[in-house]
Design an enzyme around this catalytic site. Structure first.
Site, PDB file in Angstrom:
ATOM      1  CG  HIS A 146      63.496  25.007  27.655  1.00 22.91           C
ATOM      2  ND1 HIS A 146      63.856  23.679  27.708  1.00 22.91           N
ATOM      3  CD2 HIS A 146      62.717  25.219  28.752  1.00 22.91           C
ATOM      4  CE1 HIS A 146      63.319  23.123  28.774  1.00 22.91           C
ATOM      5  NE2 HIS A 146      62.615  24.032  29.423  1.00 22.91           N
ATOM      6  NE  ARG A 168      54.686  28.600  36.301  1.00 27.75           N
ATOM      7  CZ  ARG A 168      55.823  28.738  37.000  1.00 27.75           C
ATOM      8  NH1 ARG A 168      56.303  29.963  37.238  1.00 27.75           N
ATOM      9  NH2 ARG A 168      56.458  27.692  37.459  1.00 27.75           N
ATOM     10  CD  GLU A 228      58.561  24.567  29.248  1.00 26.51           C
ATOM     11  OE1 GLU A 228      57.706  23.832  29.785  1.00 26.51           O
ATOM     12  OE2 GLU A 228      59.753  24.620  29.612  1.00 26.51           O
ATOM     13  CG  ASN A 251      49.644  26.256  35.183  1.00 27.38           C
ATOM     14  OD1 ASN A 251      49.939  25.076  35.315  1.00 27.38           O
ATOM     15  ND2 ASN A 251      50.540  27.231  35.331  1.00 27.38           N
ATOM     16  CG  HIS A 306      65.721  41.318  29.273  1.00 32.78           C
ATOM     17  ND1 HIS A 306      66.293  42.259  30.101  1.00 32.78           N
ATOM     18  CD2 HIS A 306      66.738  40.867  28.470  1.00 32.78           C
ATOM     19  CE1 HIS A 306      67.583  42.366  29.814  1.00 32.78           C
ATOM     20  NE2 HIS A 306      67.872  41.531  28.827  1.00 32.78           N
ATOM     21  CD  GLU A 359      68.593  43.853  25.671  1.00 32.64           C
ATOM     22  OE1 GLU A 359      69.421  44.779  25.555  1.00 32.64           O
ATOM     23  OE2 GLU A 359      68.774  42.855  26.399  1.00 32.64           O
TER      24      GLU A 359
END
Length: 250
Positions: free
Chosen positions: A7, A11, A57, A61, A75, A119
């Site tokens: 993966h 964030r 993923e 936070n 990217h 992209e």
């Protein structure tokens, strides 16, 4: 070493907004979630993602922090059958017009709500919108090609040389077409990069965490966060420019 790319983590500042964007526009579905006291991780991918296909993923936070994008990460690229049709499908859905296929023959770009670049590439394999590669910018192409080859036994699967830059693609030897690759972008002008914190890491999946970590240490990878410090659930090393590489098991 059996080390499929598992993966890529980024964030986000508003988890609900990001989940809505990826599920609406890329038809992703939630594949897993980890709720902790201070953060939430959500794993996303197409419904029919390949067994060796990589997931996205999203890390949220709970303290309301914001992030800097930096330029050390570039990217993720997602697969479609027709770039032009896919791009204008997204435009009709209200996605921001960023880099059109008319200006970039063979590919196009959009951005997610936090500004991560996506992209769009044309492929005849893999689920629609599945992750084709993740691009990172590097300061020494030879060093990075050697790093991925020696540390993880990856092979050089493609290259694109231009007047001012070169792109190199690496993958595990014998990896499925549908597996994600790493794109190493090297600019010839000698620039350096800032990693920022809006991108987190790439994750490599191994059969046995301790054995995989021992091999990495034998091959002189950086001992950043060893399995014991991560409750023997995962570990982290870094590439020569500081991009974090998580080591996980299936």
């Amino acid at each position: 070493m059996d080390a499929t790319l598992d993966h890529v983590m980024m964030r986000v500042e508003d988890l609900d907004e990001s989940l809505d964007w990826y599920t609406t526009h890329l038809d992703y579905e939630e594949k897993g979630r980890w709720e902790a006291d201070t953060f939430t991780n959500v794993f996303l991918g197409p419904e029919d993602v390949h067994d060796d296909g990589a997931l996205l993923e999203l890390t949220y936070n709970h303290d309301g922090r914001s992030y800097t994008m930096g330029d050390g990460w570039g990217h993720i690229a997602v697969r479609v059958e027709d770039v032009h049709d896919a791009y204008y499908e997204l435009m009709d859905e209200g996605v921001e017009d960023y880099r059109r296929p008319e200006d970039n023959p063979g590919y196009a770009f959009v951005k997610d709500p936090d500004g991560h670049e996506i992209e769009i590439v044309e492929r005849d394999h893999g689920a629609r919108w599945s992750i084709d590669h993740t691009m990172v910018r590097v300061e020494d192409a030879d060093e990075h090609l050697g790093w991925w080859t020696r540390k993880f036994e990856y092979e050089h699967t493609g290259r694109w040389e231009a007047d001012s830059f070169a792109n190199y693609f690496v993958k595990p030897e014998g990896a499925a077409e549908e597996a994600m690759a790493v794109e190493l972008t090297y600019n010839y002008d000698g620039r350096s990069y800032e990693l920022g914190d809006a991108w987190g890491h790439l994750a490599v999946r191994v059969d046995d965490l301790d054995d995989g970590w021992d091999q990495l240490m034998t091959r002189e990878a950086e001992d950043y966060r060893d399995p014991e410090s991560c409750d023997n659930n995962y570990a982290f090393t870094k590439d020569p420019d500081g991009h974090e590489i998580e080591v996980v098991t299936s």
